[in-house]
Enzyme design. Sequence first.
Site, PDB file in Angstrom:
ATOM      1  N   ARG A 136       0.897  -1.161   0.000  1.00  0.00           N
ATOM      2  CA  ARG A 136       0.000   0.000   0.000  1.00  0.00           C
ATOM      3  C   ARG A 136       0.933   1.207   0.000  1.00  0.00           C
ATOM      4  NH1 ARG A 136      -5.417  -1.568   2.603  1.00  0.00           N
ATOM      5  NH2 ARG A 136      -6.365  -2.302   0.674  1.00  0.00           N
ATOM      6  N   PRO A 137       1.044   1.914  -1.121  1.00  0.00           N
ATOM      7  CA  PRO A 137       2.144   2.839  -1.363  1.00  0.00           C
ATOM      8  C   PRO A 137       2.094   4.171  -0.602  1.00  0.00           C
ATOM      9  CG  PRO A 137       0.610   2.925  -3.175  1.00  0.00           C
ATOM     10  CD  PRO A 137       0.132   1.829  -2.262  1.00  0.00           C
ATOM     11  N   CYS A 138       2.283   4.089   0.700  1.00  0.00           N
ATOM     12  CA  CYS A 138       2.316   5.311   1.511  1.00  0.00           C
ATOM     13  C   CYS A 138       3.520   6.182   1.162  1.00  0.00           C
ATOM     14  CB  CYS A 138       2.287   4.968   3.003  1.00  0.00           C
ATOM     15  SG  CYS A 138       3.548   3.810   3.529  1.00  0.00           S
ATOM     16  N   HIS A 139       4.528   5.599   0.508  1.00  0.00           N
ATOM     17  CA  HIS A 139       5.701   6.383   0.100  1.00  0.00           C
ATOM     18  C   HIS A 139       5.350   7.389  -0.995  1.00  0.00           C
ATOM     19  CE1 HIS A 139       5.603   2.813  -2.516  1.00  0.00           C
ATOM     20  NE2 HIS A 139       6.122   3.598  -3.451  1.00  0.00           N
TER      21      HIS A 139
END
Length: 167
Positions: free
Chosen positions: A133-136
Site C-alpha cells: 500500500r504505497p504510503c511512500h
Amino acid sequence: MTTVFTTMESPLGRLLLSGFVDGNGPAALATVTAPGQKGARGEPDADWEPDAAALAPAVEQLAAYFAGELTVFDLPLAPVGTKFRQRIWAALDDIPYGGTVTYGELGAAAGQSPRAVRAVGGAVGANPLLVIRPCHRVMGANGALTGFAAGVERKRWLLELERGTLF
C-alpha cells in the site's frame, strides 16, 4: 485462523511479512515491515508460525517490484485497523505507480474533510503494508518528502525506483 510469517531480503533491508491463513493456500497479507520502521514489529510474535509457502506470492511480487518489473500488486490483503484507517489505506491503492499525492489530496480521495490532514497523516503513518500500500507516494503540501515510518531515505529510494532513475 493462523498468523504466519516469513522474511525476505530487499533493498530496504530484511522485510518481515505476516498474514492470515485459514486452511491451505496463500495467506491474506496483514503486514510488511522494514528494519527500524517506526511503530512496527521487528520480530514475529511468539504465536506466529513460519510459513514461507503461504507468503510466497507476496515475496515474489515484492521481488519483482524491487527489480523494476512490477507496478501493481495483486494480493489478498488483510490489514488490521479502524474503519477510518481502512478507508485511507484503500485510497493509497489508487495512487498510480510513479505518481504522488499530498496528504490533503489523499484525504479528499477518501472522502475526508480538508481539515482532517493530521488524521490522514496518522493513518498513512500507521499503514501496516509497507510498499504494497504505497504510503511512500504521499508528500507534504509543499511537495516535501515527509512522514515515512521507514525513513525518508527509503521513501526517496522507492520514488526513484518508480520514476526509473535507479536503473
